[in-house]
Design an enzyme around this catalytic site. Structure first.
Site, PDB file in Angstrom:
ATOM      1  N   ASN A 194     -18.344  18.230   7.581  1.00 43.10           N
ATOM      2  CA  ASN A 194     -17.932  17.015   6.892  1.00 43.10           C
ATOM      3  C   ASN A 194     -16.456  16.809   6.614  1.00 43.10           C
ATOM      4  O   ASN A 194     -16.051  15.707   6.283  1.00 43.10           O
ATOM      5  CB  ASN A 194     -18.656  16.937   5.550  1.00 43.10           C
ATOM      6  N   TYR A 195     -15.675  17.849   6.656  1.00 43.47           N
ATOM      7  CA  TYR A 195     -14.297  17.686   6.212  1.00 43.47           C
ATOM      8  C   TYR A 195     -13.214  17.981   7.223  1.00 43.47           C
ATOM      9  O   TYR A 195     -12.073  17.583   7.031  1.00 43.47           O
ATOM     10  CB  TYR A 195     -14.052  18.559   4.982  1.00 43.47           C
ATOM     11  N   LEU A 196     -13.528  18.731   8.210  1.00 43.29           N
ATOM     12  CA  LEU A 196     -12.479  19.110   9.140  1.00 43.29           C
ATOM     13  C   LEU A 196     -12.478  18.205  10.361  1.00 43.29           C
ATOM     14  O   LEU A 196     -13.459  18.147  11.101  1.00 43.29           O
ATOM     15  CB  LEU A 196     -12.687  20.563   9.570  1.00 43.29           C
TER      16      LEU A 196
END
Length: 885
Positions: A843-845
């Site tokens: 979800n974040y990278l």
DNA sequence: ATGCCGACTTGCACCTAGAATT
DNA sequence: AATTCTAGGTGCAAGTCGGCAT
């Protein structure tokens, strides 16, 4: 600019860097172009027909707040902490960023461009790009280490101490070892950072020197690679101990948006990275002007193109990865267009229902006697019985809710009344036997079963979106069961009733055949044709009927991929604004306007600590908080300038961290706390909508969560580029994992320790001991050999072969290598036992960072992304190797 | 401004098949 | 061949945030 501006849908952002063309998701089989055009024409007027029909709330005991209310508040540790903390006082050393700036000899054109920013030129850029946390992290190692179990355990204490408390916390037994594990990742991380020399203070490029100067700079030195280690221990996170109830009374009811910009729905065009585009404009101006125009779709289109072409020249793309990508650029047309239209044609087969309940006829005991239950009653009893060895089975709230709902099914006159007299063991044992049987099945049987299931489900697995076959994410309707809320959820244990076709609304293209209802004699609740949304079906959540359960396409779908990309583009855009944003909030730390001040401090925390926004929650949900909902007891001042955070965040995961902050922040927090009592909001003038409205004034479409994405991705990008040397693939992977771990820690992504962890560790250390014994023996033999003596006898008493000193030395070296490897493995295992790497990766990278890095360092992407990640990130696979976040 | 609704993302735990180890 | 370990997939809970009605 007005707070409200149309938020662009990131189409705006440009694709140029990763490819030549405006990227468009290409669908394999069919091209979207045609359809897109038509979409443009359509109006989105149908928007309001979203799930509108809803059943009346049927939450009989939705009010169970008692439990919650009873909770006591916590926040005691102040005193303890204080003392510890002071001692640990990290020495903030200052020092520079030069490292980071040189990190990248080969900055590509794009990079250079970026660095053009007015204030950040001269590589100041590097600083701004660093996550705040990294830059300024502090932590008191000592603090953590010295924490007494009590401190941990009881977040509860202050109340206790202060006598106000009714601390009702459900006791959770914990061993000392457990406590160790409770240390939140973030603390570990910061700890690590705190120790060393570090980079300069992040805002030193700000105009606001005064403030800055007051503050000690501290640092982040990544070189201190000794993260806090928790020695032994097993177990899970703390649980409920945190917050409690006083708050409920104080709680406001939901948040209230102030002014919300009208959202410009996904408009078409491709946006360009306005960032790049704007780079020559002073940020301040940019901020002002940008929004309206840039962000608006169409105009952007042009820009984009220009920009992109210019970029492109240098980039040569590597197409290697492209093959398995189902997306690819094909045209300039955006996938979605028109006002918020998400698709033009949508065909699918609806959803599949779980099979009806099959009664087993095993009788449970009541007061020692077998009882007859109807099928329906037995079904619910079985739900409880099979949970026997989970924690839920012993939680009073769970039992209570379960009994209430079960009693309704049993009926007034049923013999079963009291939980204490119920014995579910026979059913539990039956269930165990069933499980065992299943396990005993031969591979062929299992395979056959699997195939049968597949055969039944296949038609539901796919949808055709604009002519392209896409995977459906969750086409199985949730089976009935007992609600398993996380943390101290007031509704845990309630019966989640069976969902039937008449609960389900189907969304499908106008021209598509309406899916046949799989249950004979029943029909869908409703069928609609709303192409402004992406869901294929939804039903009301039986636990909270005001909420919905949606069926969406899978992560690998183009629709999801597109919004994923937009998310990352938005985060990259923040990179261009972050400097000014930081300057702004730093300035506002001292504002006389209390609201402004709170906004500034909250923004700072979100930026620096990657906190979530923190929406208001209802009383019938677990009591967790985010930034805007922090209670006074969640933050403790630790002189001279540290803050200790201790609260339960999303999923009731504890966030426990002590951080050094700028003095003005420290003081401001003191003021915000002043005069308030436990349970009151720290940021009383704030809520997420106000905060986000403010953020939108700073950057179009900026919201709190963008900071998380930004800080996560920028951290990965920088770490990879700083730390990758020309090692082999294996070494590079280690570097990647290390970076991944840092990000997980920043985001506080935790996992519970596996049950077998300690057993595994002890097994490893046994082996280690064996190896060491071997080593000793070898060394002994070597000694002897050198003296010309024969080797000593082995453990078994048999004589060993007489080896030459050279041979022995070689063996010793080999053994040493083994031991070292094992030590490393054990350490990583221990380090990662509470860290979840997956969430950030998913979800974040920004996947383009990983892909580009892999290309640059010849690491096969498959080593980093598994099959499903590869599918999910198909849109990123053809990124240019020079891509930087 | 507020509250509610709605849609979509994020997040952890569990389960399982297959890899690794014995 | 049996066992243990692990990664990856799934399930579904729990967030975020926009936007409308009031």
């Amino acid at each position: 600019m007005a707070a409200v501006k149309p938020c662009i849908k990131p189409n705006i952002f440009d694709d140029s860097e990763d490819d030549d063309g405006p990227a468009v998701f290409k669908r394999t089989s069919t091209s979207k172009r045609t359809q897109l055009n038509s979409e443009l024409k359509k109006s989105s007027s149908q928007r309001h027909d979203g799930p509108s029909v809803r059943s009346v709330s049927d939450t009989p005991n939705g009010k169970n707040s008692t439990f919650q209310k009873g909770k006591a508040v916590s926040s005691a540790k102040v005193s303890l902490v204080k003392s510890n903390a002071t001692s640990s006082n990290a020495s903030p050393s200052t020092q520079n960023k030069s490292n980071s700036s040189q990190q990248n000899a080969q900055i590509n054109e794009k990079e250079k461009k970026h660095s053009n920013k007015p204030q950040s030129e001269s590589n100041v850029e590097s600083d701004d790009d660093k996550p705040l946390g990294v830059r300024l992290a502090t932590a008191s190692a000592a603090l953590l280490k010295n924490r007494s179990p009590d401190v941990l355990k009881g977040l509860s204490s202050s109340v206790r101490n202060s006598s106000q408390s009714v601390k009702t916390k459900v006791s959770i037994k914990k061993s000392d070892e457990d406590l160790e594990d409770d240390i939140p990742l973030s603390s570990k991380y910061h700890l690590k950072l705190s120790a060393g020399p570090s980079s300069k203070n992040y805002y030193d490029s700000n105009e606001d020197k005064t403030l800055v100067s007051k503050l000690q700079q501290n640092g982040s030195s990544k070189q201190i690679n000794e993260p806090f280690k928790s020695p032994k221990g097993l177990n899970k996170r703390p649980l409920s101990e945190g917050s409690t109830s006083v708050q409920s009374s104080i709680k406001k009811s939901k948040l209230s948006p102030t002014q919300v910009p009208a959202k410009v729905k996904q408009v078409t065009v491709k946006a360009e990275t306005k960032a790049d585009d704007d780079d020559n404009v002073p940020i301040s101006q940019r901020m002002k002007k940008s929004t309206p125009s840039d962000i608006k779709s169409i105009s952007t289109k042009k820009t984009t193109k220009i920009v992109s072409t210019s970029f492109k020249k240098t980039s040569k793309k590597s197409k290697k990865f492209e093959k398995n990508s189902k997306y690819s650029k094909s045209t300039n047309v955006q996938p979605t267009s028109g006002e918020g239209q998400k698709w033009a044609s949508l065909v699918h087969n609806g959803v599949i229902f779980p099979p009806p309940y099959k009664p087993h006829g095993i009788k449970m005991l009541y007061n020692g006697q077998p009882v007859n239950l109807t099928t329906e009653q037995e079904e619910v009893a079985t739900m409880f019985a099979v949970m026997k060895d989970t924690d839920y089975a012993t939680k009073p709230k769970f039992i209570d809710n379960f009994m209430n709902d079960w009693r309704q099914i049993l009926g007034k006159n049923h013999a079963i009344k009291k939980f204490e007299l119920c014995d579910f063991t026979p059913i539990y044992e039956w269930h165990q036997r069933e499980k065992e049987k299943k396990k005993q099945m031969t591979t062929e049987e299992k395979k056959a079963l699997k195939e049968e299931k597949l055969r039944q489900e296949e038609k539901y697995m796919w949808a055709i979106v604009d002519g392209v076959k896409e995977k459906v994410g969750n086409f199985r309707v949730e089976p009935p069961g007992l609600f398993r809320g996380r943390g101290e959820h007031p509704k845990m244990g309630k019966l989640k009733r069976r969902i039937r076709p008449s609960d389900i609304t189907i969304n499908i293209g106008k021209d598509a055949p309406i899916p046949e209802c799989p249950i004979h004699g029943e029909r869908w609740k409703e069928v609609k044709h709303d192409n402004t949304v992406t869901w294929l079906a939804f039903w009301n959540d039986p636990i909270n009927p005001r909420e919905f359960k949606y069926v969406f396409l899978a992560a690998s779908s183009s629709l999801k991929g597109q919004s994923d990309k937009e998310k990352y583009e938005k985060a990259r855009l923040l990179k261009n604004y972050i400097h000014d944003i930081r300057a702004k909030y730093t300035k506002d730390f001292g504002s006389k306007d209390i609201t402004k001040r709170q906004v500034a401090v909250a923004t700072y925390l979100i930026d620096k600590l990657a906190l979530r926004a923190g929406n208001e929650k209802d009383d019938d949900e677990a009591d967790t908080v985010g930034c805007c909902t922090l209670k006074v007891e969640n933050v403790t001042l630790v002189p001279p300038n540290k803050l200790q955070f201790d609260f339960l965040g999303k999923d009731s995961i504890r966030y426990f961290n002590t951080v050094e902050v700028e003095l003005p922040v420290y003081k401001a927090i003191g003021i915000f706390k002043d005069g308030k009592s436990v349970g009151e909001d720290l940021f009383d003038k704030l809520d997420t909508s106000k905060l986000n409205a403010h953020l939108k004034e700073l950057m179009p479409c900026l919201t709190a969560k963008v900071f998380r994405t930004y800080n996560a991705s920028i951290t990965l990008d920088e770490m990879l580029n700083r730390e990758t040397e020309d090692g082999n693939v294996a070494e590079n992977i280690v570097i990647y994992q290390h970076a991944n771990k840092e990000v997980a820690i920043i985001c506080n992504h935790q996992r519970s320790v596996s049950k077998s962890h300690s057993a595994q560790m002890s097994r490893l250390s046994e082996k280690m001991d064996e190896l060491k014994a071997v080593l000793d023996e070898l060394e002994d033999d070597l000694m002897r050999a050198k003296k010309g003596k024969p080797p000593s006898r082995g453990a078994d008493g048999k004589p060993k072969r007489n080896l030459s000193p050279e041979a022995l030395a070689k063996k010793i070296a080999q053994t040493n290598v083994k031991i070292e490897k094992m030590e490393r493995d054990m350490k990583t295992k221990e380090d990662l036992k509470t860290v979840a790497l997956g969430t950030s990766k998913i979800n974040y990278l920004d996947p383009r960072i990983s892909v580009a890095w892999c290309k640059r360092h010849e690491v096969p992407i498959e080593k980093i992304f598994n099959k499903s990640l590869l599918a999910k990130f198909a849109w990123a696979l053809d990124v240019d190797p020079s891509f930087r976040f």
